[in-house]
Scaffold this active site. Sequence first.
Site, PDB file in Angstrom:
ATOM      1  N   LYS A  32       0.842  -1.199   0.000  1.00 36.08           N
ATOM      2  CA  LYS A  32       0.000   0.000   0.000  1.00 36.08           C
ATOM      3  C   LYS A  32       0.877   1.249   0.000  1.00 36.08           C
ATOM      4  O   LYS A  32       1.920   1.278   0.663  1.00 36.08           O
ATOM      5  CB  LYS A  32      -0.901  -0.031   1.235  1.00 36.08           C
ATOM      6  CG  LYS A  32      -2.011   1.005   1.240  1.00 36.08           C
ATOM      7  CD  LYS A  32      -2.858   0.842   2.511  1.00 36.08           C
ATOM      8  CE  LYS A  32      -4.026   1.816   2.539  1.00 36.08           C
ATOM      9  NZ  LYS A  32      -4.851   1.643   3.760  1.00 36.08           N
TER      10      LYS A  32
ATOM     11  N   SER B 247      -9.692   1.350   2.728  1.00 39.41           N
ATOM     12  CA  SER B 247      -8.824   2.129   1.860  1.00 39.41           C
ATOM     13  C   SER B 247      -7.728   1.307   1.183  1.00 39.41           C
ATOM     14  O   SER B 247      -7.130   1.792   0.219  1.00 39.41           O
ATOM     15  CB  SER B 247      -8.180   3.236   2.669  1.00 39.41           C
ATOM     16  OG  SER B 247      -7.349   2.683   3.671  1.00 39.41           O
TER      17      SER B 247
ATOM     18  N   SER C   5      -9.795  -1.028   7.059  1.00 39.42           N
ATOM     19  CA  SER C   5      -9.280  -0.770   5.709  1.00 39.42           C
ATOM     20  C   SER C   5      -8.552  -1.926   5.039  1.00 39.42           C
ATOM     21  O   SER C   5      -8.209  -1.829   3.862  1.00 39.42           O
ATOM     22  CB  SER C   5      -8.352   0.449   5.733  1.00 39.42           C
ATOM     23  OG  SER C   5      -9.111   1.625   5.666  1.00 39.42           O
TER      24      SER C   5
END
Lengths: 303, 518
Positions: free
Chosen positions: B85, B160, B184
């Site tokens: 990420k 996310s 997330s």
Amino acid sequence: MSRERYEMVVGLEMHVQLKTRTKAFCGCSTDFGAPPNVNTCPTCLALPGALPVLNERAVELGTRAALGLGCTINPTSVFARKNYFYPDLPKGYQISQFDQPLASGGSVLIGRTEKGADIKIGITRLHMEEDAGKSIHDRYPGATAIDLNRAGVPLIEIVSEPDIRSSADAGAYLRTLKQILQYLDVSDVSMEEGSLRVDANISVWPPGQTKLGTKTEVKYMNSFSAVERALEAELERQCALIDSVEQKREATTTVIFPSPIFGRCCWNRSGSTTHTRIFPSSRMREKRVSLRSSESHRAKWNS
Amino acid sequence: MSVENFTMLGAADIASAVRAGDASPTEMVRASFNRARDIGAGHDELNIFLHSDQEASEHEAKSMQERLQSAADIGILAGVPVAVKDNIATLGLPTTCGSKILAGYVSPYEATAITRLRANGALVVAKTNMDEFAMGSSTENSAFGPTRNPHDVRCVPGGSSGGSAAAVAAGITPIALGSETGGSVRQPAAFCGVVGVKPTYGRVSRYGLVAFASSLDQIGVVGRTVDDAALGLESIAGFDKMDSTSSDAEVPVYRLSALGKPAPEVGAPDTEAMRIGRNPVALPPPPSAKTLEGIVIGKPREYFPDTLDTNIKDLCERALDRFRSMGATVRDISLPRSPLAIPVYYILAPAEASSNLARFDGVRYGLRVDSGKGLKAMYESTRSQGFGPEVTRRILLGTYVLSAGYYDAYYKKAQAVRTLIADDFRAVFTSGVNAIFTPTTPTPAFPVGAISDPYEMYLNDIFTVTANLAGVPAISVPIGRMRRLPVGGQVITAHFDEYTMFRVAYALEASLGQEAHQ
């Protein structure tokens, strides 16, 4: 005129750099005089993702200073963030202590009255915090340069009670405090290298009154004589202001409230209280100074 | 082992093949990039990656190959391509957090989790798309365009960590790192039909994870299977002196594959599988014995409200039946303060964010918009042009709740309620319950653009956010499909009991087999 009827009521905050090899929350050197921005790392530059790790030595020295001033060490103290924007404050907040400081209470003996009674200035609290960097406004025309070598240097802030009644007492208090810190070997207390700064809170009252007047904060003074001069000047200014307000009150009834910021000496970096937000720093576990460790400090310095 | 099977290989399979010399790190890197190309991971298609550099990755693989030849032990992730990420600091590839304010920013240091991944032989092949600064539940808040769900390109992948979940679901990497503040990793894992783990707060160092809400943030792992996730977590977990909140609790071996279990047989590759919603994951065979004997699984009534979608409810009931059939006891329990979690979270997280995001000021790095009108104007234009609307909303919310005069009413009260929510979990786990089972999300993936009301979006995290507030570990495992979209079930255990969490998740995965993806 109020100048004859009023005396100053002063509390001082002394910010002292602790004598550590490395900064408060990272491993960078605290050496004075290095080229700009050399003593920096992801943590004190506030790069994305970097985290602070508390320097145990700083806590040790802070604890020693507190014991030397007769303070009580709080078994739990908490770091918090003071949030405000300024270019030499890389994280956008200063790590400091608010509700739960390292130590509370204590006093400094500054002399004796003619009758031989002690003149003692009370210490409200002693807490730990980090310094900001340095903004250099006069080096490059039209630009401000930032040096972050100082950012994250460990400080203690020693807050006195509003026990000081004259600029001479203020000077005596500061000089005594400096001596104690020098003797305890917790700081170089060097004015030139910026390891000592003083903020003064001053108001005036007629002796005998118990309600404090509206105070002014005079910040970032780096010499004791500057503190004494500033206090005298501020005493004059506040008295003159009271006189003019009283005259006006007779004439009109409009009251002009004095500005809480002393324009001549300094500006307030952090703005008004509504813009300064404080909350406990979850990045750091609560700092627990065990009784045993504070006792061992005490033993070491009593012997 | 054949590279043809790449999209179905578990991380353990790849690592053992590479360590045995049956496959090379270079082959694995190429297979990963080829898969990304084939499935359309690029910006105009699934938009999974923000940064990747095949040449650099191949170079890294080559030097690993040389070390392998000199008989060095490369580690439990030898030659495994991993996607990361974009809010986790990496050397080599930029770290932008999906934000314009950090466009082009390359970190001069690396996150501890990444250092550990590399030390275990992993190859970081890409940085994945995400909601800006991890604020969102759909990856639509990325400044670089939304990621699409590989199971249905009309849908969001969740967020996310949407890019990380999509990368794994699309078969590009068997493992990806994500981060969690309020679900997330688990929510996008559920939406993408993969496994997502949020470890105990303190289990994984946060050094190098760009802070959103420091008291809630934790790096998590997405895996094709429970074993991939376990392997990933095992390789990054443990104390780090750079993070004062990291725990020195011992990290047990979580991997089933470490027990010498043979790699499952895999069929022929089906590169189009993801496009049409079939899962290419190689699953472990169903166990022959009951494996949850003595385990008590709590079913909290607050997570199964009457309003819960019946499809999701039915899939959860099926999972609970499997637990029973494997010897577990299912007990009805209550976590009475959980319904307060969303309001509490949306006070605490923005409050911390408003402070954590103050460093993005245009002074030292990232975007600076300076029209020469002075410092205040520079701050204002940098931050208003650099941050997107959701980040701006949360900074404003957070600034408000921390302001003098509101602090006690909002922040302090929310902290107190947070403690109560954590107390509920503690009470359940000390009453003999070993694990809690809930749906991961109230709905499957929704179409891109379908949710415009921020509060409605926040409710996506209703079942996941409590684990962050309580600091306990949780995992989302695929439990079936509705309208051909994946549905996830969540297993929550006590602090630092990831071991039981993985044990229950392994059993569920094995028991459901292909049913988890049907």
